[in-house]
Motif scaffolding. Structure first.
Motif, PDB file in Angstrom:
ATOM      1  N   UNK A 119      28.711  23.587  54.280  1.00 58.88           N
ATOM      2  CA  UNK A 119      30.054  23.390  54.830  1.00 58.88           C
ATOM      3  C   UNK A 119      30.350  24.323  55.996  1.00 58.88           C
ATOM      4  N   UNK A 120      29.395  25.193  56.343  1.00 58.49           N
ATOM      5  CA  UNK A 120      29.563  26.066  57.491  1.00 58.49           C
ATOM      6  C   UNK A 120      29.948  27.487  57.176  1.00 58.49           C
ATOM      7  N   UNK A 121      30.011  27.849  55.900  1.00 54.38           N
ATOM      8  CA  UNK A 121      30.353  29.221  55.537  1.00 54.38           C
ATOM      9  C   UNK A 121      29.225  30.170  55.916  1.00 54.38           C
ATOM     10  N   UNK A 122      29.584  31.348  56.409  1.00 54.22           N
ATOM     11  CA  UNK A 122      28.610  32.406  56.636  1.00 54.22           C
ATOM     12  C   UNK A 122      28.243  33.041  55.298  1.00 54.22           C
ATOM     13  N   UNK A 123      27.077  33.712  55.199  1.00 55.64           N
ATOM     14  CA  UNK A 123      26.692  34.315  53.925  1.00 55.64           C
ATOM     15  C   UNK A 123      27.735  35.249  53.319  1.00 55.64           C
ATOM     16  N   UNK A 124      28.397  36.079  54.144  1.00 53.96           N
ATOM     17  CA  UNK A 124      29.417  36.957  53.572  1.00 53.96           C
ATOM     18  C   UNK A 124      30.624  36.176  53.067  1.00 53.96           C
ATOM     19  N   UNK A 125      30.895  35.026  53.678  1.00 55.72           N
ATOM     20  CA  UNK A 125      31.974  34.171  53.194  1.00 55.72           C
ATOM     21  C   UNK A 125      31.600  33.508  51.873  1.00 55.72           C
ATOM     22  N   UNK A 126      30.323  33.210  51.698  1.00 53.58           N
ATOM     23  CA  UNK A 126      29.849  32.678  50.414  1.00 53.58           C
ATOM     24  C   UNK A 126      30.120  33.691  49.308  1.00 53.58           C
ATOM     25  N   UNK A 127      29.783  34.950  49.557  1.00 53.74           N
ATOM     26  CA  UNK A 127      30.013  35.986  48.548  1.00 53.74           C
ATOM     27  C   UNK A 127      31.501  36.182  48.279  1.00 53.74           C
ATOM     28  N   UNK A 128      32.311  36.093  49.316  1.00 53.65           N
ATOM     29  CA  UNK A 128      33.752  36.220  49.127  1.00 53.65           C
ATOM     30  C   UNK A 128      34.287  35.097  48.248  1.00 53.65           C
ATOM     31  N   UNK A 129      33.758  33.889  48.425  1.00 53.15           N
ATOM     32  CA  UNK A 129      34.177  32.769  47.581  1.00 53.15           C
ATOM     33  C   UNK A 129      33.761  32.999  46.136  1.00 53.15           C
ATOM     34  N   UNK A 130      32.545  33.476  45.933  1.00 49.87           N
ATOM     35  CA  UNK A 130      32.094  33.779  44.573  1.00 49.87           C
ATOM     36  C   UNK A 130      33.016  34.804  43.913  1.00 49.87           C
ATOM     37  N   UNK A 131      33.391  35.815  44.666  1.00 47.56           N
ATOM     38  CA  UNK A 131      34.245  36.867  44.116  1.00 47.56           C
ATOM     39  C   UNK A 131      35.593  36.320  43.661  1.00 47.56           C
ATOM     40  N   UNK A 132      36.113  35.343  44.383  1.00 48.99           N
ATOM     41  CA  UNK A 132      37.388  34.748  44.019  1.00 48.99           C
ATOM     42  C   UNK A 132      37.269  33.824  42.811  1.00 48.99           C
ATOM     43  N   UNK A 133      36.121  33.190  42.660  1.00 50.30           N
ATOM     44  CA  UNK A 133      35.939  32.157  41.645  1.00 50.30           C
ATOM     45  C   UNK A 133      35.414  32.681  40.310  1.00 50.30           C
ATOM     46  N   UNK A 134      34.802  33.863  40.307  1.00 49.97           N
ATOM     47  CA  UNK A 134      34.074  34.349  39.131  1.00 49.97           C
ATOM     48  C   UNK A 134      34.720  35.637  38.619  1.00 49.97           C
ATOM     49  N   UNK A 135      35.310  35.584  37.437  1.00 48.93           N
ATOM     50  CA  UNK A 135      35.985  36.752  36.889  1.00 48.93           C
ATOM     51  C   UNK A 135      35.014  37.852  36.452  1.00 48.93           C
ATOM     52  N   UNK A 136      33.722  37.529  36.337  1.00 47.27           N
ATOM     53  CA  UNK A 136      32.714  38.523  35.958  1.00 47.27           C
ATOM     54  C   UNK A 136      31.848  38.922  37.143  1.00 47.27           C
ATOM     55  N   UNK A 137      32.386  38.809  38.352  1.00 51.65           N
ATOM     56  CA  UNK A 137      31.589  39.061  39.549  1.00 51.65           C
ATOM     57  C   UNK A 137      31.077  40.496  39.608  1.00 51.65           C
TER      58      UNK A 137
END
Length: 212
Positions: free
Chosen positions: A58-76
């Motif tokens: 979808x065009x996300x940069x790698x650091x944006x991928x990690x930011x999305x994971x952090x928002x979605x995963x309570x055990x990040x």
């Protein structure tokens, strides 16, 4: 509990990983040509593999991928993730609850990461081994990195499984991706050595070089 390298060479992308648990290849690596590659480990969230590739598509940069994971995963805070896109841009996350030694870093075309390691030198040796022979096929370079990491102490609990995944091509072909190398050693006394034996038998492995 795992050490991994995610890397690019030309239009080839790959992940190599080893650990002291069963079947690391079924949990950690993912890659798609023209998209990127992901390694998810520590207290592994396997959903990060498909989710990470979807975000990269979808065009996300790698650091944006990690930011999305952090928002979605309570055990990040318990996770470790390495992400590399098709342009060689990388990002890595090591949660504060990962077991020592744990860490990772990024340089162009390469991300290394590990947790519950013998020490930082495991990743230093992996990175150096990968960089040592830039003209070799990507699969060979990734395997050399794993072997160097193991020689430096690897997973401090021992060893059990290893895996090597390489995809190639400029185009995104969807899921599952066409693979150049997809080898897994699920349970072995010398998993990295066995992975090398299998790679030597693989007729497709020599085509994974890409242009450095």
């Amino acid at each position: 509990m795992t050490y991994s390298i995610v890397a690019r060479s030309g239009d080839s992308l790959g992940v190599a990983t080893a650990t002291c648990t069963l079947a690391v290849g079924a949990a950690v690596p993912a890659a798609a040509p023209g998209v990127g590659a992901v390694a998810t480990q520590a207290r592994t969230n396997r959903a990060f593999r498909a989710r990470g590739l979807k975000l990269l598509r979808a065009g996300a940069a790698p650091d944006e991928v990690l930011a999305a994971f952090a928002q979605e995963d309570t055990a990040f805070g318990e996770r470790q993730v390495a992400v590399l896109d098709a342009d060689g841009r990388g990002a890595v996350w090591t949660g504060p609850e990962c077991l020592a030694w744990a860490g990772g870093w990024v340089r162009p075309d390469v991300v290394v990461a590990g947790n519950l390691l013998a020490g930082r030198e495991v990743l230093e040796k992996m990175d150096a081994a990968f960089a040592a022979h830039p003209s070799q096929p990507l699969a060979d370079r990734l395997l050399a990195a794993l072997a160097a990491g193991e020689d430096a102490g690897g997973d401090r609990r021992g060893r059990q499984s290893a895996a090597l995944l390489v995809v190639a091509g400029p185009q995104d072909c969807g899921w599952p991706p066409p693979t150049i190398v997809d080898l897994r050693v699920d349970d072995h006394a010398d998993p990295v050595g066995e992975l090398g034996r299998l790679l030597a038998l693989d007729p497709a492995a020599g085509s994974s070089a890409g242009a450095p």
